[in-house]
Design a protein around this motif. Structure first.
Motif, PDB file in Angstrom:
ATOM      1  N   TRP A  96       0.845  -1.197   0.000  1.00  9.32           N
ATOM      2  CA  TRP A  96       0.000   0.000   0.000  1.00  9.32           C
ATOM      3  C   TRP A  96       0.876   1.242   0.000  1.00  9.32           C
ATOM      4  CZ3 TRP A  96      -4.910   0.578  -1.159  1.00  9.32           C
ATOM      5  CH2 TRP A  96      -5.516   1.812  -0.912  1.00  9.32           C
ATOM      6  N   TYR A  97       0.618   2.160  -0.930  1.00  2.28           N
ATOM      7  CA  TYR A  97       1.542   3.267  -1.197  1.00  2.28           C
ATOM      8  C   TYR A  97       1.797   4.166   0.002  1.00  2.28           C
ATOM      9  CZ  TYR A  97      -2.404   6.513  -1.662  1.00  2.28           C
ATOM     10  OH  TYR A  97      -3.503   7.294  -1.416  1.00  2.28           O
ATOM     11  N   GLU A  98       0.777   4.414   0.819  1.00  2.00           N
ATOM     12  CA  GLU A  98       0.969   5.299   1.972  1.00  2.00           C
ATOM     13  C   GLU A  98       1.865   4.665   3.027  1.00  2.00           C
ATOM     14  OE1 GLU A  98      -3.191   7.696   2.344  1.00  2.00           O
ATOM     15  OE2 GLU A  98      -3.272   5.534   1.975  1.00  2.00           O
ATOM     16  N   LEU A  99       1.733   3.350   3.196  1.00  2.00           N
ATOM     17  CA  LEU A  99       2.602   2.670   4.165  1.00  2.00           C
ATOM     18  C   LEU A  99       4.027   2.581   3.636  1.00  2.00           C
ATOM     19  CD1 LEU A  99       0.354  -0.184   5.607  1.00  2.00           C
ATOM     20  CD2 LEU A  99       0.417   2.250   6.130  1.00  2.00           C
ATOM     21  N   VAL A 100       4.174   2.359   2.330  1.00  2.00           N
ATOM     22  CA  VAL A 100       5.512   2.351   1.734  1.00  2.00           C
ATOM     23  C   VAL A 100       6.199   3.701   1.974  1.00  2.00           C
ATOM     24  CG1 VAL A 100       6.799   2.273  -0.443  1.00  2.00           C
ATOM     25  CG2 VAL A 100       4.958   0.628  -0.018  1.00  2.00           C
ATOM     26  N   ALA A 139     -10.793  11.477   1.226  1.00  2.00           N
ATOM     27  CA  ALA A 139     -11.727  11.429   0.098  1.00  2.00           C
ATOM     28  C   ALA A 139     -11.050  11.921  -1.180  1.00  2.00           C
ATOM     29  CB  ALA A 139     -12.961  12.283   0.402  1.00  2.00           C
ATOM     30  N   GLU A 140     -10.215  12.954  -1.057  1.00  3.32           N
ATOM     31  CA  GLU A 140      -9.508  13.483  -2.221  1.00  3.32           C
ATOM     32  C   GLU A 140      -8.412  12.535  -2.698  1.00  3.32           C
ATOM     33  OE1 GLU A 140      -8.125  17.274  -0.967  1.00  3.32           O
ATOM     34  OE2 GLU A 140     -10.114  18.232  -1.045  1.00  3.32           O
ATOM     35  N   LEU A 141      -7.727  11.893  -1.753  1.00  2.03           N
ATOM     36  CA  LEU A 141      -6.618  11.012  -2.106  1.00  2.03           C
ATOM     37  C   LEU A 141      -7.091   9.659  -2.638  1.00  2.03           C
ATOM     38  CD1 LEU A 141      -4.263  11.764   0.887  1.00  2.03           C
ATOM     39  CD2 LEU A 141      -3.667  12.069  -1.501  1.00  2.03           C
ATOM     40  N   TRP A 142      -8.070   9.086  -1.999  1.00  2.60           N
ATOM     41  CA  TRP A 142      -8.534   7.748  -2.362  1.00  2.60           C
ATOM     42  C   TRP A 142      -9.637   7.768  -3.405  1.00  2.60           C
ATOM     43  CZ3 TRP A 142      -8.987   4.910   3.039  1.00  2.60           C
ATOM     44  CH2 TRP A 142      -7.697   4.742   3.567  1.00  2.60           C
ATOM     45  N   LEU A 148     -13.169   7.257  -5.149  1.00  4.13           N
ATOM     46  CA  LEU A 148     -14.164   6.199  -4.981  1.00  4.13           C
ATOM     47  C   LEU A 148     -13.551   4.914  -4.444  1.00  4.13           C
ATOM     48  CD1 LEU A 148     -16.343   6.679  -8.205  1.00  4.13           C
ATOM     49  CD2 LEU A 148     -16.928   7.293  -5.843  1.00  4.13           C
ATOM     50  N   ALA A 149     -12.258   4.723  -4.698  1.00  7.27           N
ATOM     51  CA  ALA A 149     -11.584   3.525  -4.172  1.00  7.27           C
ATOM     52  C   ALA A 149     -11.641   3.491  -2.648  1.00  7.27           C
ATOM     53  CB  ALA A 149     -10.138   3.493  -4.641  1.00  7.27           C
ATOM     54  N   GLY A 150     -11.752   4.684  -2.027  1.00  4.81           N
ATOM     55  CA  GLY A 150     -11.841   4.737  -0.574  1.00  4.81           C
ATOM     56  C   GLY A 150     -13.046   4.007  -0.029  1.00  4.81           C
ATOM     57  N   LEU A 151     -14.145   4.020  -0.778  1.00  2.00           N
ATOM     58  CA  LEU A 151     -15.332   3.290  -0.337  1.00  2.00           C
ATOM     59  C   LEU A 151     -15.048   1.796  -0.278  1.00  2.00           C
ATOM     60  CD1 LEU A 151     -18.082   5.164  -2.411  1.00  2.00           C
ATOM     61  CD2 LEU A 151     -17.468   5.488   0.001  1.00  2.00           C
ATOM     62  N   GLY A 152     -14.279   1.310  -1.252  1.00  2.00           N
ATOM     63  CA  GLY A 152     -13.894  -0.100  -1.235  1.00  2.00           C
ATOM     64  C   GLY A 152     -12.979  -0.432  -0.079  1.00  2.00           C
ATOM     65  N   VAL A 153     -12.037   0.461   0.200  1.00  2.00           N
ATOM     66  CA  VAL A 153     -11.117   0.250   1.321  1.00  2.00           C
ATOM     67  C   VAL A 153     -11.885   0.170   2.633  1.00  2.00           C
ATOM     68  CG1 VAL A 153      -9.230   1.268   2.661  1.00  2.00           C
ATOM     69  CG2 VAL A 153      -9.167   1.345   0.158  1.00  2.00           C
ATOM     70  N   ILE A 154     -12.785   1.120   2.848  1.00  2.00           N
ATOM     71  CA  ILE A 154     -13.563   1.143   4.091  1.00  2.00           C
ATOM     72  C   ILE A 154     -14.462  -0.085   4.195  1.00  2.00           C
ATOM     73  CG2 ILE A 154     -15.299   2.403   5.414  1.00  2.00           C
ATOM     74  CD1 ILE A 154     -12.503   3.693   5.339  1.00  2.00           C
ATOM     75  N   TYR A 182      -2.155  15.477   7.718  1.00  2.00           N
ATOM     76  CA  TYR A 182      -2.526  14.193   7.138  1.00  2.00           C
ATOM     77  C   TYR A 182      -1.819  13.021   7.808  1.00  2.00           C
ATOM     78  CZ  TYR A 182      -2.240  10.617   3.410  1.00  2.00           C
ATOM     79  OH  TYR A 182      -2.239   9.471   2.695  1.00  2.00           O
ATOM     80  N   ARG A 183      -0.523  13.200   8.131  1.00  2.00           N
ATOM     81  CA  ARG A 183       0.260  12.108   8.692  1.00  2.00           C
ATOM     82  C   ARG A 183      -0.129  11.759  10.122  1.00  2.00           C
ATOM     83  NH1 ARG A 183       4.307  14.690  11.813  1.00  2.00           N
ATOM     84  NH2 ARG A 183       4.466  16.926  11.324  1.00  2.00           N
ATOM     85  N   PHE A 184      -0.841  12.638  10.818  1.00  2.00           N
ATOM     86  CA  PHE A 184      -1.191  12.385  12.216  1.00  2.00           C
ATOM     87  C   PHE A 184      -2.038  11.126  12.376  1.00  2.00           C
ATOM     88  CE2 PHE A 184      -0.849  17.108  13.686  1.00  2.00           C
ATOM     89  CZ  PHE A 184       0.529  17.034  13.534  1.00  2.00           C
ATOM     90  N   LEU A 185      -2.794  10.770  11.338  1.00  2.00           N
ATOM     91  CA  LEU A 185      -3.669   9.592  11.426  1.00  2.00           C
ATOM     92  C   LEU A 185      -2.972   8.312  10.975  1.00  2.00           C
ATOM     93  CD1 LEU A 185      -7.310  10.582  10.409  1.00  2.00           C
ATOM     94  CD2 LEU A 185      -6.269  10.409  12.663  1.00  2.00           C
TER      95      LEU A 185
END
Length: 227
Positions: A31-35, A167-170, A172-178, A210-213
């Motif tokens: 996952w790109y954010e964790l990388v 919402a801006e970063l993910w 519609l894919a964010g709905l799938g992640v959640i 953003y990084r706080f979460l």
């Protein structure tokens, strides 16, 4: 940085088998954010990587017929360490500690409290050596950012800012992640609860980044992989 990958594998392996474990671990590894974030020496990142191991151990202890002493001591120490490295994680770490604590024998309860207390006191003594007095960094943090409101100079965001950013970063894919994370939370409820607590305790804080979460993000991606 590999802690979330290891936790995802071990947690998923218990209920989904080896195939599910590789999918969950692979999701965290790729996952790109964790990388991007996981190897960074930021307090929310390092404490988040530590917290995820503590959450896993707390869940394993609560499910075990008889808790292993080394798991209990490691869990207590890691949860306390994550809270001390980033005090905003104290509520989430505390809930995980209580989740484990109620399942322990009287002797293990005392040992868990002793280990957690030792970590807290050690951090206090580091402040005494490197600053002015025990826990001075925590006192100054509260004084500067809450009492004097200096953190607001770096920007103030509305309560929904984190949700807007994702919402801006993910998209519609964010709905799938959640959706997948909710499915995964049926197999790892404590991870889901912890992620929710991290989000809820950060939303009221006026200064947001953003990084706080990150600590919640790690758990959500792991749960999505399990889903």
């Amino acid at each position: 940085a590999l802690a979330p990958v290891w936790v995802a594998f071990r947690w998923a392996e218990r209920s989904l088998g080896v195939r599910g474990a590789f999918i969950a671990a692979g999701t965290c590894a790729l996952w790109y954010e964790l990388v991007y974030f996981a190897p960074k020496a930021l307090t929310e990142v390092v404490s988040g990587n530590v917290l995820v191991v503590g959450v896993f151990l707390a869940d394993r202890i609560a499910r075990a017929t008889e808790a292993r002493r080394r798991d209990v001591l490691a869990c207590a120490g890691l949860l306390a360490l994550s809270a001390m490295m980033r005090i905003q994680l104290a509520p989430a770490a505390g809930i995980c500690f209580l989740f484990m604590f109620v399942k322990l024998s009287a002797r293990l309860r005392w040992e868990a409290v002793a280990v957690a207390s030792a970590v807290v006191l050690a951090v206090g003594m580091i402040d005494a050596i490197t600053w002015s007095y025990p826990f001075s960094s925590f006192v100054d943090n509260i004084r500067v950012n809450i009492v004097e409101g200096k953190s607001k100079h770096y920007g103030v965001a509305p309560w929904y800012a984190y949700f807007q950013a994702y919402a801006e970063l993910w998209g519609l894919a964010g709905l799938g992640v959640i959706a997948l994370a909710i499915v995964g939370a049926t197999r790892a409820k404590l991870a889901g609860i912890t992620a929710l607590v991290v989000v809820v305790t950060h939303v009221p804080i006026a200064h947001k980044e953003y990084r706080f979460l990150y600590p919640a993000l790690v758990l959500v991606i792991m749960l999505a992989g399990m889903g």
